[in-house]
Design a protein around this motif. Structure first.
Motif, PDB file in Angstrom:
ATOM      1  N   GLU A 121       0.831  -1.210   0.000  1.00 48.32           N
ATOM      2  CA  GLU A 121       0.000   0.000   0.000  1.00 48.32           C
ATOM      3  C   GLU A 121       0.866   1.261   0.000  1.00 48.32           C
ATOM      4  O   GLU A 121       0.570   2.228  -0.703  1.00 48.32           O
ATOM      5  N   VAL A 122       1.934   1.259   0.797  1.00 46.01           N
ATOM      6  CA  VAL A 122       2.827   2.423   0.836  1.00 46.01           C
ATOM      7  C   VAL A 122       3.505   2.615  -0.525  1.00 46.01           C
ATOM      8  O   VAL A 122       3.656   3.746  -0.998  1.00 46.01           O
ATOM      9  N   ALA A 124       2.263   2.034  -3.268  1.00 41.66           N
ATOM     10  CA  ALA A 124       1.251   2.601  -4.177  1.00 41.66           C
ATOM     11  C   ALA A 124       0.934   4.054  -3.832  1.00 41.66           C
ATOM     12  O   ALA A 124       0.020   4.653  -4.401  1.00 41.66           O
ATOM     13  N   GLY A 125       1.672   4.612  -2.842  1.00 45.53           N
ATOM     14  CA  GLY A 125       1.481   6.019  -2.501  1.00 45.53           C
ATOM     15  C   GLY A 125       0.527   6.269  -1.349  1.00 45.53           C
ATOM     16  O   GLY A 125       0.191   7.422  -1.053  1.00 45.53           O
ATOM     17  N   ARG A 126       0.106   5.183  -0.682  1.00 46.47           N
ATOM     18  CA  ARG A 126      -0.827   5.358   0.438  1.00 46.47           C
ATOM     19  C   ARG A 126      -0.101   5.228   1.782  1.00 46.47           C
ATOM     20  O   ARG A 126       1.110   5.046   1.826  1.00 46.47           O
ATOM     21  N   GLN A 127      -0.845   5.331   2.878  1.00 39.86           N
ATOM     22  CA  GLN A 127      -0.238   5.327   4.212  1.00 39.86           C
ATOM     23  C   GLN A 127      -0.887   4.276   5.103  1.00 39.86           C
ATOM     24  O   GLN A 127      -1.949   3.727   4.769  1.00 39.86           O
ATOM     25  N   GLY A 185       1.336  13.794   4.559  1.00 33.38           N
ATOM     26  CA  GLY A 185       2.116  12.841   3.787  1.00 33.38           C
ATOM     27  C   GLY A 185       3.595  12.813   4.117  1.00 33.38           C
ATOM     28  O   GLY A 185       4.400  12.236   3.383  1.00 33.38           O
ATOM     29  N   ASP A 188       5.053   7.694   6.241  1.00 32.16           N
ATOM     30  CA  ASP A 188       4.369   6.591   5.561  1.00 32.16           C
ATOM     31  C   ASP A 188       3.546   5.750   6.532  1.00 32.16           C
ATOM     32  O   ASP A 188       2.468   5.270   6.191  1.00 32.16           O
ATOM     33  N   ASN A 204      -5.874   9.386   2.850  1.00 34.68           N
ATOM     34  CA  ASN A 204      -4.851   8.615   2.132  1.00 34.68           C
ATOM     35  C   ASN A 204      -4.416   7.360   2.883  1.00 34.68           C
ATOM     36  O   ASN A 204      -3.710   6.519   2.341  1.00 34.68           O
ATOM     37  N   ASP A 233      -9.950   4.930  -2.121  1.00 36.74           N
ATOM     38  CA  ASP A 233      -9.183   3.704  -2.359  1.00 36.74           C
ATOM     39  C   ASP A 233      -9.740   2.541  -1.539  1.00 36.74           C
ATOM     40  O   ASP A 233     -10.369   2.739  -0.498  1.00 36.74           O
TER      41      ASP A 233
END
Length: 255
Positions: A121-122, A124-127, A185, A188, A204, A233
């Protein structure tokens, strides 16, 4: 205290049309000129006696209308919905664009699988959140704690990721700053205790790992899961649990 002292006579005189407050509004010295409506948000955090106090605030003018609001299925709330003399309104749909959170239960030996999903997930740009029941290691317990786990995660598991730690002993101003940085952001992964249970909105964040999930109540698990799935998401709630604890804990996790 000075502000409170100035506000109380204004309430008694009926000057403000709307009053917003905490449990402080149901203290004995608070009087309203004519209370017509009481809205109790997060009502599962109020006791039976506390809710009864509000109905007394309309003394002399009849009982005020009361609107109870909650999204947390504690037994008292469920009993109220069945046996209480209430008109029920259900909001049984998610806000537009949101997806249901996928909840999965892992045994302690499967923790690596949870970490793999966090990394995915991280990437892919998520937290992500990782939640622990204790702030620090305790001799009286073999539970994993947030402080030592944060160091282990930063040094051994996710050395390439940005990790922050928040818990109840961190001064509130510093905690707020960390939360703002996470939302912006700058981190992470947020390692935390149940201090993040309510009032945290980071769209996010798409995965939450709850360690020793068998030690948390149904309402707590429900609230913690609510920290993810706040964006568009797909989101995941991963419960890492010790199955050997009890049949009751196992049933709670199944629910």
């Amino acid at each position: 205290t000075a502000d409170r002292r100035a506000i109380l006579p204004r309430l008694a005189a009926g000057e403000p049309g709307l009053v917003v407050g905490t449990h402080a509004l149901i203290q004995e010295d608070v009087r309203f000129a004519k209370l017509g409506l009481a809205v109790i948000d997060e009502q599962h955090r109020f006791g039976v006696m506390q809710r009864a106090e509000l109905s007394k605030r309309g003394e002399g003018q009849g009982v005020p209308d009361v609107l109870l609001m909650t999204a947390t299925p504690i037994p008292r709330t469920l009993a109220l919905s069945v046996y209480g003399d209430l008109d029920l309104s259900y909001i049984d749909e998610l806000p537009p664009g949101r997806k249901p959170v996928s909840t999965q239960v892992y045994g302690m030996a499967q923790r690596k699988r949870a970490y793999e999903l966090v990394r995915k997930e991280v990437a892919a740009g998520r937290q992500a959140y990782i939640v622990y029941p204790l702030i620090e290691e305790s001799e009286a317990s073999d539970l994993r704690d947030a402080t030592s786990a944060a160091a282990e995660l930063a040094n051994e598991v996710f050395p390439d990721l940005r990790i922050a730690l928040v818990h109840g002993r961190i001064p509130s101003a510093e905690r707020e700053q960390l939360m703002r940085a996470f939302k912006a952001g700058e981190y992470d992964i947020l390692v935390a205790t149940t201090v993040i249970e309510v009032g945290i909105d980071v769209p996010n964040a798409s995965v939450i790992v709850i360690e020793h999930a068998e030690r948390f109540g149904l309402a707590q698990l429900h609230q913690l899961r609510g920290r993810v799935g706040r964006g568009s998401d797909a989101a995941y709630c991963l419960l890492v649990a010790d199955w050997a604890q009890s049949a009751e804990a196992k049933e709670r996790l199944r629910v």
